[in-house]
Motif scaffolding. Structure first.
Motif, PDB file in Angstrom:
ATOM      1  N   VAL A 131      11.198   8.922  -7.502  1.00  0.00           N
ATOM      2  CA  VAL A 131      12.072  10.013  -7.075  1.00  0.00           C
ATOM      3  C   VAL A 131      12.895  10.527  -8.255  1.00  0.00           C
ATOM      4  N   VAL A 132      13.414   9.604  -9.076  1.00  0.00           N
ATOM      5  CA  VAL A 132      14.187  10.012 -10.260  1.00  0.00           C
ATOM      6  C   VAL A 132      13.318  10.865 -11.188  1.00  0.00           C
ATOM      7  N   THR A 133      12.090  10.442 -11.404  1.00  0.00           N
ATOM      8  CA  THR A 133      11.176  11.220 -12.248  1.00  0.00           C
ATOM      9  C   THR A 133      10.908  12.594 -11.633  1.00  0.00           C
ATOM     10  N   LEU A 134      10.721  12.613 -10.324  1.00  0.00           N
ATOM     11  CA  LEU A 134      10.454  13.871  -9.632  1.00  0.00           C
ATOM     12  C   LEU A 134      11.629  14.831  -9.784  1.00  0.00           C
ATOM     13  N   LEU A 135      12.856  14.308  -9.721  1.00  0.00           N
ATOM     14  CA  LEU A 135      14.045  15.154  -9.816  1.00  0.00           C
ATOM     15  C   LEU A 135      14.259  15.701 -11.232  1.00  0.00           C
ATOM     16  N   GLN A 136      13.537  15.186 -12.166  1.00  0.00           N
ATOM     17  CA  GLN A 136      13.636  15.742 -13.521  1.00  0.00           C
ATOM     18  C   GLN A 136      12.899  17.071 -13.641  1.00  0.00           C
ATOM     19  N   SER A 137      11.960  17.313 -12.719  1.00  0.00           N
ATOM     20  CA  SER A 137      11.200  18.569 -12.766  1.00  0.00           C
ATOM     21  C   SER A 137      11.439  19.439 -11.537  1.00  0.00           C
ATOM     22  N   LYS A 138      12.057  18.888 -10.493  1.00  0.00           N
ATOM     23  CA  LYS A 138      12.303  19.642  -9.262  1.00  0.00           C
ATOM     24  C   LYS A 138      13.747  19.473  -8.825  1.00  0.00           C
ATOM     25  N   ALA A 139      14.279  20.494  -8.176  1.00  0.00           N
ATOM     26  CA  ALA A 139      15.615  20.398  -7.586  1.00  0.00           C
ATOM     27  C   ALA A 139      15.516  19.639  -6.264  1.00  0.00           C
ATOM     28  N   PRO A 140      16.602  18.976  -5.844  1.00  0.00           N
ATOM     29  CA  PRO A 140      16.567  18.275  -4.551  1.00  0.00           C
ATOM     30  C   PRO A 140      16.140  19.192  -3.408  1.00  0.00           C
ATOM     31  N   SER A 141      16.532  20.468  -3.486  1.00  0.00           N
ATOM     32  CA  SER A 141      16.172  21.399  -2.417  1.00  0.00           C
ATOM     33  C   SER A 141      14.672  21.679  -2.359  1.00  0.00           C
ATOM     34  N   ASP A 142      13.947  21.350  -3.440  1.00  0.00           N
ATOM     35  CA  ASP A 142      12.492  21.552  -3.447  1.00  0.00           C
ATOM     36  C   ASP A 142      11.747  20.425  -2.739  1.00  0.00           C
ATOM     37  N   ILE A 143      12.408  19.283  -2.559  1.00  0.00           N
ATOM     38  CA  ILE A 143      11.732  18.116  -1.962  1.00  0.00           C
ATOM     39  C   ILE A 143      12.601  17.510  -0.852  1.00  0.00           C
ATOM     40  N   PRO A 144      13.019  18.319   0.129  1.00  0.00           N
ATOM     41  CA  PRO A 144      13.944  17.800   1.146  1.00  0.00           C
ATOM     42  C   PRO A 144      13.371  16.638   1.946  1.00  0.00           C
ATOM     43  N   ARG A 184       0.839  -1.200   0.000  1.00  0.00           N
ATOM     44  CA  ARG A 184       0.000   0.000   0.000  1.00  0.00           C
ATOM     45  C   ARG A 184       0.880   1.258   0.000  1.00  0.00           C
ATOM     46  N   MET A 185       1.957   1.241   0.807  1.00  0.00           N
ATOM     47  CA  MET A 185       2.854   2.397   0.849  1.00  0.00           C
ATOM     48  C   MET A 185       3.516   2.615  -0.504  1.00  0.00           C
ATOM     49  N   SER A 186       3.854   1.520  -1.169  1.00  0.00           N
ATOM     50  CA  SER A 186       4.508   1.605  -2.475  1.00  0.00           C
ATOM     51  C   SER A 186       3.617   2.301  -3.494  1.00  0.00           C
ATOM     52  N   PHE A 187       2.388   1.839  -3.619  1.00  0.00           N
ATOM     53  CA  PHE A 187       1.472   2.430  -4.589  1.00  0.00           C
ATOM     54  C   PHE A 187       1.074   3.850  -4.176  1.00  0.00           C
ATOM     55  N   ALA A 188       0.931   4.060  -2.868  1.00  0.00           N
ATOM     56  CA  ALA A 188       0.535   5.389  -2.391  1.00  0.00           C
ATOM     57  C   ALA A 188       1.639   6.405  -2.674  1.00  0.00           C
ATOM     58  N   PHE A 189       2.893   6.003  -2.478  1.00  0.00           N
ATOM     59  CA  PHE A 189       3.972   6.955  -2.771  1.00  0.00           C
ATOM     60  C   PHE A 189       4.047   7.244  -4.267  1.00  0.00           C
ATOM     61  N   GLU A 230       9.605  -4.253  -4.353  1.00  0.00           N
ATOM     62  CA  GLU A 230       8.668  -3.440  -5.113  1.00  0.00           C
ATOM     63  C   GLU A 230       8.738  -1.979  -4.696  1.00  0.00           C
ATOM     64  N   ILE A 231       8.741  -1.709  -3.384  1.00  0.00           N
ATOM     65  CA  ILE A 231       8.755  -0.302  -2.976  1.00  0.00           C
ATOM     66  C   ILE A 231      10.106   0.330  -3.269  1.00  0.00           C
ATOM     67  N   TYR A 232      11.184  -0.457  -3.194  1.00  0.00           N
ATOM     68  CA  TYR A 232      12.517   0.057  -3.531  1.00  0.00           C
ATOM     69  C   TYR A 232      12.538   0.521  -4.988  1.00  0.00           C
ATOM     70  N   GLU A 233      12.064  -0.309  -5.885  1.00  0.00           N
ATOM     71  CA  GLU A 233      12.161   0.016  -7.308  1.00  0.00           C
ATOM     72  C   GLU A 233      11.144   1.080  -7.708  1.00  0.00           C
ATOM     73  N   ARG A 234       9.904   0.948  -7.207  1.00  0.00           N
ATOM     74  CA  ARG A 234       8.899   1.944  -7.558  1.00  0.00           C
ATOM     75  C   ARG A 234       9.282   3.331  -7.017  1.00  0.00           C
ATOM     76  N   SER A 235       9.716   3.381  -5.748  1.00  0.00           N
ATOM     77  CA  SER A 235      10.037   4.682  -5.157  1.00  0.00           C
ATOM     78  C   SER A 235      11.253   5.295  -5.822  1.00  0.00           C
ATOM     79  N   THR A 236      12.233   4.467  -6.196  1.00  0.00           N
ATOM     80  CA  THR A 236      13.419   5.005  -6.875  1.00  0.00           C
ATOM     81  C   THR A 236      13.028   5.632  -8.208  1.00  0.00           C
TER      82      THR A 236
END
Length: 934
Positions: free
Chosen positions: A729-742, A682-687, A720-726
């Motif tokens: 996060v990689v996709t998120l960093l394509q549109s946001k700087a790390p400082s935007d999502i501390p 549930r945490m995997s899909f929710a994240f 599953e959560i390791y791969e999905r979350s990675t």
């Protein structure tokens, strides 16, 4: 001339109110110029050229000061005498001001004197140069004031401790007598101005603070009498107070300084009448309070041994404590505290001191009074006053130490009963509230077995006026006296009744105080309250909905303390009763066909908060769950899972629900294993759907708690959560700087850090590993201490993993070569960039405590990838800003690391890192204040 013009142009930028970029560019240029060897000659010209604007002259003086501190090695030793003469000439040229230039030049001369042993008569040189002409005497006094301060406070000058001790003795100790004589001469000189007298006192204080002027020597000079006489002068008052306080402080070695003390004390006694004559001048009273309090602290043993001589000082301090200006009163508090601590160790004490503390207690309680309702305070004034009341409360505790707590309690009790006896119309709520606050303040000092004072107070509380400020104070007394109530359980019924009534008050602060009182009552008296639990449950169901959430949460916390005192089976039943109420509410909104309102969702979130606080207090039941809990885990997750599926897109709900799950892990332990794969999934899909960090946070807690379990479904959920979350996060960093999502970065890194030791097969063998490595590198760019540590901790786990050990002590597990291959691949691909981030952070924004982790990581790289390290390092160092890593430091670092790797002396890598870090700190410190201070 080109350098001079460039400096003038850069400084001119500051006078034109430029944009921030231009200002920064000019400041950086000036800082770089200050580092250069050419700055010596250029600044000399700037200082000695009349047409140069004052701002440029000040910059030149500041540069000389900075270069004397950091760059004196740039001057050939044979040229130091001429440089000294240059500084003296510049000081002579500017003796009339501005003062800022005089100060900077004096600092430069003091720093030079410390580093120029051949100049063995520096003080005499300055006296000869500036002490003969009345026009230049202020400049000499400025130098003599600065000299001890600079020698004792400027720890940036690069000399050894032995060199410092020798020069300090030559410059200060050897000249202290002459300086004292000089100041004595000046203070009596014909036509001396008050401005010069003030400078004389400032200079004298500087030498006193440095410990270079003995109190007995000073007492035998005209300066002693002049200091006390100067208290009559408005212009000299503050300087005189400073000198007298330092003089008294320097007499703290009583036996050694008794001749001086015998001169000081009569002067102090003579000052006491000034407290009355100057009563309308708060600044004068402030100065007297400082003097008397310093004397009281320094002579407190003499006060106790010879009260007939010294008690006047105590009386004077008492008058200062009673002064109505509450900015002045706390000056006296350290004296009362230290005297009380000393009296507390004695078997007997003069009645004079008991009377002094009785008077002090009444004074403090009088200060505790809120202003009359007719003159209300502003919001900030009220906040400041409330804060200061707690400081005054500490002084009441000092009174307890001297007078005994029960005596203090009975005194405050008598104040209230005396006021009440006048009738309700004749008293104000302030008269009742202030003694109540005093009772609360000294509550920590009461004896839980007291059967005299505290029962009177407890019997008094129900009869107090029904004013919100009075009820608030009374409820907080109950919360402070709960340890006493625990030993006197007969009072619990009455206390609960008073507290319950507090929840019905219209004043929110009264309700909050009732919640706090109930919490501490249940926490400290839980054994006695078990039988009251049904009553508390009824109260919650009938009144709970009317309470604001903060108060309701305190009630749940209070109930949880009572449950924790029950036998296990009964505690589990009780916990289930209260939990089911909350879970039923969550289930009811989940199955509603329509989406509920924000208000309803907030109400559910509050219920989750209440459940969390109960689980937190109760903790767990151990390995063997009571019967009432056997099916609770699955039942609770069924409710929460469906709820998250519907409302997990709300950030606040996600945060509160995962916190409840965190405590559920503690409560159920291994009994939760059957549902953990479902929770992690549930945490995997929710994240993936929300990128809320709380889902990663709880997944990390699950991996940490259950990571060593071999269950296939469980480990599949981890992967599953390791791969999905990675990927997320990689996709998120394509549109946001790390400082935007501390928050996302930190919880993602923490989850990975939990995974490495418990599930290395998942971590290293997944296709997500190279992406995770690069994501962790991006985190090193954040100026965020917790995230930097999370990233460094992860890299340390990776790069020092046992699979990389070339000489294992036992046969390695069969999967180790696979882990090794994965790590080798990412280091080969990203090692250069990783090293850039690592060294960039070391000389940049990494916290100081991170240096040891950097050392460990760097050592591991040098052992395992030494050749690559040496090939990467020159280019990496070129990328570092010279403002943070000067070229000489970079060259030394490269040389040290190369030698350590080539000679396989890897422990020396540590010293290379530490040396680079020190050089970087020094360079950054030099630049921190800016090149040009307007």
């Amino acid at each position: 001339m080109a350098d001079i013009q460039a400096v003038l142009s850069a400084i001119d930028v500051f006078s034109r109110a430029p944009d921030k970029a231009s200002l920064g560019q000019a400041n950086t240029w000036l800082q770089d110029f200050q580092h250069s060897p050419d700055a010596w000659a250029t600044c000399n010209v700037l200082l000695l050229t009349p047409e140069v604007p004052p701002a440029a002259k000040l910059f030149a003086a500041q540069t000389f000061r900075a270069k004397v501190t950091y760059d004196l090695h740039q001057v050939d030793p044979v040229n130091l005498p001429s440089f000294r003469d240059t500084l003296l000439a510049a000081l002579e040229r500017h003796h009339a001001g501005p003062r800022t230039i005089i100060v900077q030049l004096c600092l430069a001369i003091a720093g030079l004197a410390l580093q120029f042993p051949a100049w063995n008569n520096a003080v005499q040189t300055m006296i000869d140069s500036f002490g003969r002409n009345p026009a230049t005497v202020p400049t000499l006094l400025q130098f003599l004031t600065i000299l001890p301060e600079e020698l004792n406070n400027n720890n940036k000058i690069p000399i050894t401790d032995d060199e410092y001790s020798e020069r300090e003795s030559q410059l200060l100790t050897a000249n202290s007598k002459q300086v004292l004589e000089l100041l004595s001469m000046y203070i009596q000189a014909t036509g001396v101005t008050s401005a010069v007298q003030s400078q004389i006192f400032d200079c004298l204080r500087s030498w006193l603070v440095a410990g270079e002027v003995r109190a007995t020597d000073l007492a035998n000079t005209p300066l002693f009498a002049c200091a006390f006489q100067a208290l009559a002068s408005d212009g000299l008052f503050d300087s005189a107070v400073d000198v007298i306080c330092e003089l008294i402080h320097e007499t703290q070695e009583i036996d050694e300084n008794m001749p001086a003390i015998e001169l000081v004390v009569p002067q102090l006694i003579a000052l006491k009448p000034s407290l009355a004559t100057q009563r309308d001048d708060p600044e004068k009273i402030r100065g007297y309070a400082r003097i008397f309090s310093e004397a009281g602290e320094t002579y407190r043993m003499l006060l106790l041994q010879h009260p007939e001589t010294f008690f006047t000082i105590v009386e004077a301090i008492g008058e200062c404590s009673a002064y109505p200006d509450l900015d002045i009163v706390p000056i006296t508090f350290p004296f009362w505290m230290r005297l009380a601590q000393t009296i507390g160790k004695k078997s007997s004490v003069s009645p004079l001191f008991l009377d002094a503390y009785r008077a002090l207690m009444r004074v403090i309680i009088n200060h505790l009074h809120f202003p009359p309702d007719s003159t209300p305070m502003s919001g900030q004034e009220a906040d400041d006053f409330r804060s200061f009341r707690h400081v005054m409360g500490d002084t009441l505790k000092d009174c307890c130490l001297v007078l005994r707590t029960d005596i203090c309690l009975l005194t405050t009790y008598q104040m209230i009963t005396t006021a009440l006896s006048r009738g309700p119309e004749a008293i104000s709520w302030q008269e009742i509230e202030a003694p109540l606050f005093a009772m609360r303040s000294i509550g920590a000092e009461i004896d839980p077995s007291d059967d005299d004072a505290v029962p009177k107070i407890m019997d008094l509380i129900p009869s107090l006026p029904n004013h919100p400020r009075v009820r608030y104070a009374a409820l907080l007394i109950i919360s402070r006296y709960t340890e006493w109530v625990n030993m006197h359980p007969d009072y619990i019924g009455a206390q609960l009744q008073y507290v319950s009534a507090g929840f019905e008050d219209q004043d929110s602060e009264v309700c909050g105080a009732a919640g706090q009182a109930l919490k501490y009552l249940c926490q400290d008296c839980k054994q006695h309250l078990v039988d009251f639990l049904p009553q508390l449950h009824t109260f919650l169901t009938s009144t709970g909905a009317k309470l604001v959430q903060d108060d309701r949460r305190q009630v749940y916390e209070a109930i949880a303390y009572v449950i924790s005192a029950m036998p296990m089976a009964r505690a589990a039943e009780s916990l289930r009763t209260f939990s089911v109420d909350i879970l039923a509410q969550i289930h009811a909104v989940t199955i509603k066909p329509t989406i509920i309102s924000k208000e309803e969702l907030l109400d559910i979130g509050n219920g989750l908060d209440n459940l969390e606080v109960m689980l937190h207090v109760i903790g767990g039941f151990g390995e063997e769950l009571p019967p009432a809990c056997q099916t609770s885990c699955t039942e609770a997750w069924t409710v929460l899972n469906a709820f998250l599926a519907k409302y997990g897109g709300d950030y606040d709900i996600a945060d509160r629900t995962t916190r409840v799950i965190r405590h559920g892990i503690t409560l159920f332990g291994n009994a939760a294993l059957p549902i953990v794969p479902s929770v992690v999934a549930r945490m995997s899909f929710a994240f993936q759907a929300t990128v809320y960090p709380s889902y990663l946070w709880i997944a990390g807690k699950m991996i940490h708690r259950y990571g060593n379990e071999e269950d296939t479904d469980l480990r599949g959920s981890f992967q599953e959560i390791y791969e999905r979350s990675t990927n997320s996060v990689v996709t998120l960093l394509q549109s946001k700087a790390p400082s935007d999502i501390p928050d996302v970065m930190e919880d993602y890194l923490r989850m990975l850090t939990s995974m490495v030791p418990s599930a290395p097969d998942i971590f290293f063998q997944s296709s997500a590993f190279p992406l995770a490595f690069r994501t962790a590198m991006a985190a090193l760019t954040l100026v965020h201490t917790d995230i930097i540590f999370a990233s460094l901790d992860l890299f340390l786990l990776i790069l020092t993993h046992d699979c990389l050990n070339p000489q294992p002590s036992a046969p390695p597990p069969p999967k180790f070569p696979l882990y090794t291959s994965a790590i080798q691949a990412v280091v080969q691909k990203d090692g250069f960039q990783f090293l850039s981030y690592l060294l960039g952070g070391l000389v940049g924004d990494f916290p100081e405590d991170a240096t040891s982790i950097v050392v460990s990581i760097f050592r591991a790289i040098s052992v395992l990838w030494g050749a690559q390290l040496l090939s990467w390092l020159p280019s990496v160092l070129q990328q570092l800003p010279t403002s943070a890593a000067p070229q000489p430091a970079q060259a030394q670092f490269l040389s040290d690391v190369s030698r350590a790797v080539n000679e396989k002396q890897y422990d020396k890598v540590k010293y290379a890192i530490l040396s680079l870090n020190r050089a970087s700190r020094k360079a950054r410190e030099r630049r921190r204040t800016g090149a040009f201070d307007r």
